[in-house]
Write an enzyme that holds these catalytic residues in place. Structure first.
Site, PDB file in Angstrom:
ATOM      1  N   TYR A 253       1.078  -4.016  -5.863  1.00  0.00           N
ATOM      2  CA  TYR A 253       0.815  -2.833  -5.025  1.00  0.00           C
ATOM      3  C   TYR A 253      -0.141  -3.179  -3.879  1.00  0.00           C
ATOM      4  CZ  TYR A 253      -1.418   1.468  -3.505  1.00  0.00           C
ATOM      5  OH  TYR A 253      -1.936   2.473  -2.716  1.00  0.00           O
TER       6      TYR A 253
ATOM      7  N   SER B 230      -0.106   2.383   3.330  1.00  0.00           N
ATOM      8  CA  SER B 230       0.808   3.300   2.627  1.00  0.00           C
ATOM      9  C   SER B 230       2.195   3.386   3.246  1.00  0.00           C
ATOM     10  CB  SER B 230       0.199   4.694   2.543  1.00  0.00           C
ATOM     11  OG  SER B 230      -0.887   4.658   1.657  1.00  0.00           O
TER      12      SER B 230
ATOM     13  N   LYS C 264       4.834   2.242   1.049  1.00  0.00           N
ATOM     14  CA  LYS C 264       5.367   3.104  -0.015  1.00  0.00           C
ATOM     15  C   LYS C 264       6.798   3.564   0.309  1.00  0.00           C
ATOM     16  CE  LYS C 264       0.639   4.432  -1.218  1.00  0.00           C
ATOM     17  NZ  LYS C 264      -0.434   5.428  -1.058  1.00  0.00           N
TER      18      LYS C 264
ATOM     19  N   TYR D 103       0.165  13.255   3.205  1.00  0.00           N
ATOM     20  CA  TYR D 103      -0.742  13.800   2.172  1.00  0.00           C
ATOM     21  C   TYR D 103      -1.084  15.247   2.479  1.00  0.00           C
ATOM     22  CZ  TYR D 103      -0.736   8.846   1.645  1.00  0.00           C
ATOM     23  OH  TYR D 103      -0.299   7.566   1.518  1.00  0.00           O
TER      24      TYR D 103
ATOM     25  N   VAL E  40      -3.593   3.908   5.984  1.00  0.00           N
ATOM     26  CA  VAL E  40      -5.002   3.866   6.423  1.00  0.00           C
ATOM     27  C   VAL E  40      -5.303   2.700   7.364  1.00  0.00           C
ATOM     28  CG1 VAL E  40      -6.150   5.209   4.609  1.00  0.00           C
ATOM     29  CG2 VAL E  40      -5.741   2.763   4.258  1.00  0.00           C
TER      30      VAL E  40
END
Ligand code: DON
Length: 307
Positions: free
Chosen positions: A187, A63, A66, A237, A255
């Protein structure tokens, strides 16, 4: 000298938490990581690099990609287009959440939860290939060391039912800009880019340096401000609020065990530790950043000393 000692002591102390963490196992290939690994690389404003522990170990950025995707999207398409596809609010739910995608809103809550990141990956995929993305990332921050980890990519794609569900829902909501399989492939590949903490610290530093790389303004300062604001509020998050209160700097986790953290105007930091907490964030990395922030006055809402 002072920083070196602080970092080394913080590393030893943080290692004590590693047994409480768990490797991500929903991407089977990630279970091959060593949960005892922990390291940190720091690049300060005056160009000094401090590293300790597992900083040369490669991991997939997951992530953390992102952040790169958001920066590229803001740069190519502008604020208005980007935030017509994703919001700027914390989701208050796990990263692969489905519930708030369409029940209460007309778009994903933010660009860092999977649904938001898939919508933005789809936007980029309408304009560039994965190979272009990798080449541009390498040119800007990776110095040629960013690579695709084929095994992790294949492993995730074979177990991506949840991301497929999110992508189908995004398609129904007309938020995909490229076709569904191309969007998901793009992605999943950007998540499987592999780098070490030492390789990634240039990206953290570019954010800390308000979008400048080697004195060249590569990203607009306003886009960096937007990205850092979202990292502070949504980057970890459901652990974002705790992290903001305790550590006080913008960060983005993955992760694979990485955390990219930024002290605006002062330093870029990357930690690596694949043992994760309940929210899917590196348990050792968070502790390491907490201790170092405390010792070096990184918290944005506390008076700051020069590092
Ligand atoms: O899509 C996924 O689930 C992964 N490729 C990325 C998730 C992730 O890194 C969440 N971060 N802590």
């Amino acid at each position: 000298m002072k920083i070196k000692r602080i970092v080394e002591e913080a590393l030893e102390e943080s290692k004590q938490l590693l047994d409480k963490g768990k490797l991500a196992d929903y991407i089977p290939e990630l279970t091959k990581a060593n949960p005892r690994h922990l390291g940190i690389s720091i690049l300060s404003k005056d160009g000094k690099k401090f590293s300790a522990g597992a900083v040369k170990e490669s991991f997939t950025i997951q992530s953390i990609s992102k952040v790169i995707t958001l920066l590229f999207c803001l740069d190519f398409f502008g604020d208005e287009k980007v935030f017509s596809l994703v919001g700027r609010e914390p989701s208050g739910t796990p990263f692969s959440e489905f519930i708030t995608l369409s029940d209460f809103t007309d778009k994903p809550k933010n660009p860092f939860i999977n649904s938001g990141a898939i919508a933005l990956a789809s936007l980029l995929a309408s304009r560039m290939t994965f190979e272009d993305y990798l080449a541009k990332s390498n040119e800007l921050f990776g110095q040629g060391d960013f690579k695709l980890n084929q095994a992790v990519y294949t492993s995730e794609l074979a177990h991506s039912e949840r991301n497929h569900s999110l992508a189908w829902e995004l398609k129904r909501m007309k938020l995909l800009s490229a076709d569904l399989e191309t969007s998901l492939d793009f992605y999943t590949k950007v998540c499987a880019i592999e780098a070490s903490a030492e390789n990634l610290v240039d990206l953290a530093f570019c954010l800390a340096n308000y979008g400048k790389i080697a004195n060249k303004q590569v990203f607009k300062q306003r886009d960096i401000a937007t990205t850092l604001s979202l990292m502070l509020t949504c980057g970890l998050y459901d652990g974002s609020g705790d992290f903001a209160a305790a550590v006080g700097i913008p960060a983005k986790s993955g992760v694979g065990g990485g955390i990219l953290a930024v002290v605006p105007g002062r330093a870029g930091l990357v930690t690596f530790g694949p043992a994760l907490d309940y929210n899917g964030n590196s348990i050792g990395g968070i502790e390491l950043l907490r201790i170092i922030s405390d010792q070096l006055d990184f918290h944005l809402f506390l008076p700051q000393a020069a590092i």
